[in-house]
Each structure stands twice: as C-alpha cells, then as structure tokens.
Design a protein around this motif. Sequence first.
Motif, PDB file in Angstrom:
ATOM      1  N   UNK A   1       1.043  -1.272   0.175  1.00  0.00           N
ATOM      2  CA  UNK A   1       0.231  -0.034  -0.129  1.00  0.00           C
ATOM      3  C   UNK A   1       0.824   1.402   0.139  1.00  0.00           C
ATOM      4  N   UNK A   2       0.412   2.517  -0.442  1.00  0.00           N
ATOM      5  CA  UNK A   2       1.129   3.574  -0.699  1.00  0.00           C
ATOM      6  C   UNK A   2       1.347   3.971   0.645  1.00  0.00           C
ATOM      7  N   UNK A   3       2.767   4.582   0.959  1.00  0.00           N
ATOM      8  CA  UNK A   3       2.924   5.224   2.070  1.00  0.00           C
ATOM      9  C   UNK A   3       2.068   6.447   2.655  1.00  0.00           C
ATOM     10  N   UNK A   4       1.719   6.670   3.884  1.00  0.00           N
ATOM     11  CA  UNK A   4       1.329   7.914   4.237  1.00  0.00           C
ATOM     12  C   UNK A   4       2.366   8.635   5.300  1.00  0.00           C
ATOM     13  N   UNK A   5       2.388   9.910   5.168  1.00  0.00           N
ATOM     14  CA  UNK A   5       3.760  10.571   6.036  1.00  0.00           C
ATOM     15  C   UNK A   5       2.923  11.688   6.643  1.00  0.00           C
ATOM     16  N   UNK A   6       3.220  11.635   8.129  1.00  0.00           N
ATOM     17  CA  UNK A   6       2.802  12.722   8.915  1.00  0.00           C
ATOM     18  C   UNK A   6       3.956  13.201   9.767  1.00  0.00           C
ATOM     19  N   UNK A 206      12.920   7.905   0.326  1.00  0.00           N
ATOM     20  CA  UNK A 206      11.705   8.441  -0.249  1.00  0.00           C
ATOM     21  C   UNK A 206      11.673   8.491  -1.548  1.00  0.00           C
ATOM     22  N   UNK A 207      12.929   8.573  -2.158  1.00  0.00           N
ATOM     23  CA  UNK A 207      13.291   8.773  -3.521  1.00  0.00           C
ATOM     24  C   UNK A 207      12.584   7.722  -4.702  1.00  0.00           C
ATOM     25  N   UNK A 208      12.077   8.062  -5.664  1.00  0.00           N
ATOM     26  CA  UNK A 208      11.470   7.045  -6.579  1.00  0.00           C
ATOM     27  C   UNK A 208      12.513   5.976  -6.851  1.00  0.00           C
ATOM     28  N   UNK A 209      13.299   6.752  -7.313  1.00  0.00           N
ATOM     29  CA  UNK A 209      14.532   5.688  -7.861  1.00  0.00           C
ATOM     30  C   UNK A 209      15.536   5.498  -6.696  1.00  0.00           C
ATOM     31  N   UNK A 225      -1.395  -1.148   5.795  1.00  0.00           N
ATOM     32  CA  UNK A 225      -1.280   0.278   6.088  1.00  0.00           C
ATOM     33  C   UNK A 225       0.118   0.537   6.399  1.00  0.00           C
ATOM     34  N   UNK A 226       0.424   1.604   5.674  1.00  0.00           N
ATOM     35  CA  UNK A 226       1.888   1.815   5.790  1.00  0.00           C
ATOM     36  C   UNK A 226       2.215   3.660   6.158  1.00  0.00           C
ATOM     37  N   UNK A 227       2.779   3.550   7.469  1.00  0.00           N
ATOM     38  CA  UNK A 227       2.569   5.130   7.761  1.00  0.00           C
ATOM     39  C   UNK A 227       4.073   5.635   8.305  1.00  0.00           C
ATOM     40  N   UNK A 228       4.689   6.729   8.009  1.00  0.00           N
ATOM     41  CA  UNK A 228       5.779   7.123   8.384  1.00  0.00           C
ATOM     42  C   UNK A 228       5.526   8.427   9.317  1.00  0.00           C
TER      43      UNK A 228
END
Length: 238
Positions: A1-6, A206-209, A225-228
């Motif tokens: 799953x796409x990460x969420x960043x708080x 966090x970089x795409x590559x 669920x994926x949270x930073x």
Amino acid sequence: MQKTVEILPDKAALTMRALELILAQAQNAIAERGRFTIALSGGSTPKPIYEKLAEQDLPWDNIHVFWGDERYVPVEHPDSNEGMTRKAWLNHVPIPAGNVHPMPTGSGDPAIDSAKYDAELHAFFQTPPSEFPVFDLMLQGMGDDGHTASLFPHTEALNVRDRLITVGSKDGQPRITVTVPLINHARVVIFLVSGANKQNALRHVFATEGDDAQYPSRLIQPQGAFLWLLDQAAAEGL
Ligand code: 6PG
C-alpha cells in the motif's frame, strides 16, 4: 500500500501520535480477532513511547509483544532491546509472562537462535513454513544509514525471502532480525523517525529511484497500512 507521511513538530508530539495509533490498532485487533500482536523496534526513538504504554490500562491478557530485532547480547546487557523495553514498559504492567516473546540470544550461535524464533512465530501464529504470519502492527525505526530492524546496508539479511527471521550483521556484530517479507506482510507498519541526522537517509528512502541495498528501508513496501511518523527535524528538506 502507498505510504502515508505525518510530520509532527517534535519528538514529544511524535511520541504522543505513535501512542494514539498503537492504542487504536490494539483496540481494533482485539475487537476483531481477540488479540493484538505487535513487533517492537529497538533503539532510542521508541523508548518514550514504551514509557507512555507503561501508564496505560489495557487488556494485557490479549496483548502479545514480540521484537523486530535484537542485539546478540543477554537481556541484562545495556544494548539489549528486550532489556530496554522491559525497563521502560513491560516491568510496569501486568502483562502475562507468556505474552512477552523475546528473541533468544542465549545459544551462542545466532543462526540457531534465529531459527528458534522463526519456529516460535510459526507455532504462535499457526502458520505453515511456507506462509508469513501477519502481525497486527510492526514498529520500525530507521538508522541514519537507512537501515531498519537489523537489516543493514549490503548485508545478506536483505536478500532473505524464505524465512521469517534471519541473522543480521552490524559492523561484524551479529543481530537477530525479522526479514523484509515478514515486515511487508504486517497489517500495519509504522516507521518512527526523529532527528536531523535522519534527513539524508530519508531523502534516499523516499526517492522514486534509489539503491535498496544501500538504503534498506526502501525494501519495506507493506501490503497493509503503511505510515511514516517523522518529526520536523527529520523531515527538513523532504
Ligand atoms: C535497533 C533498532 C534499529 C533502530 C534504528 C534507529 O536495534 O537499534 O531496531 O533498527 O530502530 O537504528 O535507532 P534510533 O531510534 O536510536 O535512532
């Protein structure tokens, strides 16, 4: 799953937000499945969170605590993640002894202890050797080199895909660690990253590559669920 960043203003706010999320996940897990299984990170970032957990009145009989990695030392050793967690949290709450599942470090051979914990997890979660157990929550820290758990840059542990637990290595010192696929199978993965010294690694992670072997936290791409949770100091420049 796409990460969420708080991004939280400081470490104290990150601690309180992490506590809130842990308590919510515990409540959900116990309501849905009758128990909460959490794998803990070591290091310094999570310690204040553990100290807050020591103040909570929770259904401890339904909570099971595991570790995501362990230094290869006895629990009395100052480097022990289990020792740190017991002092900060577990010694202060009525959690049944059988609900605390430390990584073994006593056989003298990290490979034997790693296999023991692997077997213990399969037995607890009642999963066959070919299946990865699903933790309700895994807390991950990240080193300033981009490692997580004891999955250090350019080490063999990064490539292990057929086991739950393996032997990590930091500067030649053995560690017991969860594998990449075990983390990626968790229902919820929360990274806790605090401090300006983590900025550079975060940018690479966090970089795409990027180079996954150089920045192993890039390998953590959970299906759940994926949270930073970052504090401002760590997030500067993202
Ligand atoms: C350990 C940890 C390790 C830690 C990072 C970040 O055993 O040290 O599990 O992966 O999370 O090194 O450590 P800090 O929180 O101390 O920065």
